[in-house]
Motif scaffolding. Structure first.
Motif, PDB file in Angstrom:
ATOM      1  N   ALA A  90       0.850  -1.187   0.000  1.00 29.63           N
ATOM      2  CA  ALA A  90       0.000   0.000   0.000  1.00 29.63           C
ATOM      3  C   ALA A  90       0.885   1.237   0.000  1.00 29.63           C
ATOM      4  O   ALA A  90       2.087   1.155   0.255  1.00 29.63           O
ATOM      5  N   SER A  92       1.997   4.994  -2.066  1.00 32.08           N
ATOM      6  CA  SER A  92       2.074   5.630  -3.383  1.00 32.08           C
ATOM      7  C   SER A  92       3.473   5.443  -3.953  1.00 32.08           C
ATOM      8  O   SER A  92       4.454   5.387  -3.214  1.00 32.08           O
ATOM      9  N   SER A  94       5.874   6.682  -7.460  1.00 31.21           N
ATOM     10  CA  SER A  94       6.028   7.437  -8.693  1.00 31.21           C
ATOM     11  C   SER A  94       7.221   6.876  -9.469  1.00 31.21           C
ATOM     12  O   SER A  94       8.301   6.699  -8.905  1.00 31.21           O
ATOM     13  N   ARG A 114      -0.349  -2.889 -11.050  1.00 28.98           N
ATOM     14  CA  ARG A 114      -1.757  -2.638 -10.735  1.00 28.98           C
ATOM     15  C   ARG A 114      -2.464  -3.933 -10.314  1.00 28.98           C
ATOM     16  O   ARG A 114      -3.271  -3.944  -9.390  1.00 28.98           O
ATOM     17  N   VAL A 120      -2.064   0.250  -4.117  1.00 30.21           N
ATOM     18  CA  VAL A 120      -1.027   1.260  -4.312  1.00 30.21           C
ATOM     19  C   VAL A 120      -1.489   2.307  -5.331  1.00 30.21           C
ATOM     20  O   VAL A 120      -2.081   1.974  -6.356  1.00 30.21           O
ATOM     21  N   ASP A 121      -1.210   3.545  -5.024  1.00 30.21           N
ATOM     22  CA  ASP A 121      -1.520   4.657  -5.926  1.00 30.21           C
ATOM     23  C   ASP A 121      -0.282   4.942  -6.767  1.00 30.21           C
ATOM     24  O   ASP A 121       0.741   5.407  -6.248  1.00 30.21           O
ATOM     25  N   PHE A 122      -0.353   4.661  -8.080  1.00 31.49           N
ATOM     26  CA  PHE A 122       0.791   4.828  -8.970  1.00 31.49           C
ATOM     27  C   PHE A 122       0.684   6.117  -9.768  1.00 31.49           C
ATOM     28  O   PHE A 122      -0.396   6.500 -10.217  1.00 31.49           O
ATOM     29  N   SER A 123       1.823   6.777  -9.946  1.00 33.12           N
ATOM     30  CA  SER A 123       1.921   7.880 -10.890  1.00 33.12           C
ATOM     31  C   SER A 123       3.139   7.629 -11.761  1.00 33.12           C
ATOM     32  O   SER A 123       4.136   7.071 -11.297  1.00 33.12           O
TER      33      SER A 123
END
Length: 294
Positions: A90, A92, A94, A114, A120-123
């Motif tokens: 979990a 983020s 980048s 994904r 997890v928040d991916f950028s």
């Protein structure tokens, strides 16, 4: 007051029976009764009414139970979430990527991350030259970079991912477009289109070295920021280029990709700041290793 007092209270309130509550808590009944009395003393009011026949919540105890449940659930949720972050499941992340890999390994990496790490928040930042990636790593703007070595910063961990063969990129109208292979020396009269590294692009430096070995200095007509723009300008007939083979994934009409001789390769590597590196970075690198093997 400690969290254990609240946990003891919740169990007793749910069981309304000190013996059953003690069994559930795997402790003796007398210490449990003493802990509840200590909690009541600290609060200044009774939580339970006790008779020889039954135990019941007081009105104040019932209200207190509602808030205690909220508190304990929040504490448990915080611990669970923190554990997921500590396990790299979990948070983020980048990721930055050089141009040619943006169109090849990058999409597969993001899909795999994904699927495996849905919390997890991916950028993502594609089409990044190496100096920009190193600056972003240093500033904390990205956590993981896919770039071209060598990297001299001792703080940066570099792990090779794969080796990409360099090929010639020429317009479809070029005399060498249909060749099975082309000698780099044969492109000495052509204009070159390169990335706008201003002398710091790893790939551009290698291309200049290759041309020097072939006996000439490349005549650079255009410098561009993005690989897609570079391929488009070649398709427009404005020059030729030397690119990593995965650039073919762009599939832009009007160009031909021709193997070069002598054969030369350039490394693609994962890079991240050694300290502090989050567990999530290491999880992402594990996924990247698997994709590279595949």
């Amino acid at each position: 007051m400690e969290l254990r007092h609240l946990r003891y209270f919740r169990v007793v309130a749910e069981e309304l029976h000190f013996r059953r509550a003690a069994e559930r808590l795997q402790m003796a009944q007398p210490p449990l009764s003493a802990q509840i009395k200590q909690l009541e003393h600290e609060l200044g009011f009774d939580l339970f009414t006790r008779t020889t026949r039954q135990v019941e919540l007081t009105a104040a105890g019932a209200v207190y139970l509602d808030r205690v449940r909220e508190i304990l659930d929040a504490v448990d949720a915080a611990g669970h979430q923190a554990q997921r972050v500590a396990d790299g499941a979990a948070g983020s992340l980048s990721i930055g990527c050089v141009g040619s890999a943006t169109y090849s390994i990058f999409p597969r990496l993001i899909r795999a991350l994904r699927d495996e790490l849905p919390g997890v928040d991916f950028s993502v930042r594609g089409e990044m030259l190496v100096p920009a990636q190193l600056a972003a790593l240093d500033a904390g703007a990205i956590d993981l970079a896919l770039l071209r070595p060598p990297i001299t910063d001792p703080r940066v961990v570099v792990e090779p991912v794969r080796s990409d063969r360099l090929i010639a990129l020429v317009p479809d109208s070029h005399p060498f477009a249909d060749r099975a292979v082309v000698d780099l020396a044969a492109l000495s009269d052509d204009d070159f289109i390169v990335h706008a590294g201003h002398g710091t692009s790893m790939l551009n430096g290698l291309i200049v070295e290759m041309c020097a070995d072939a006996g000439y200095v490349p005549r650079i007509r255009h410098e561009v920021a993005e690989t897609s723009t570079l391929v488009t300008l070649v398709a427009a007939g404005l020059g030729v280029a030397v690119v990593p083979e995965p650039t073919e994934a762009l599939a832009i009409a009007g160009v031909s990709y021709v193997p070069l001789e002598p054969e030369t390769s350039i490394e693609l590597a994962a890079a991240w700041i050694a300290t502090p590196a989050s567990p999530l970075v290491h999880r992402a690198v594990q996924v990247l290793r698997r994709i590279a093997r595949e």
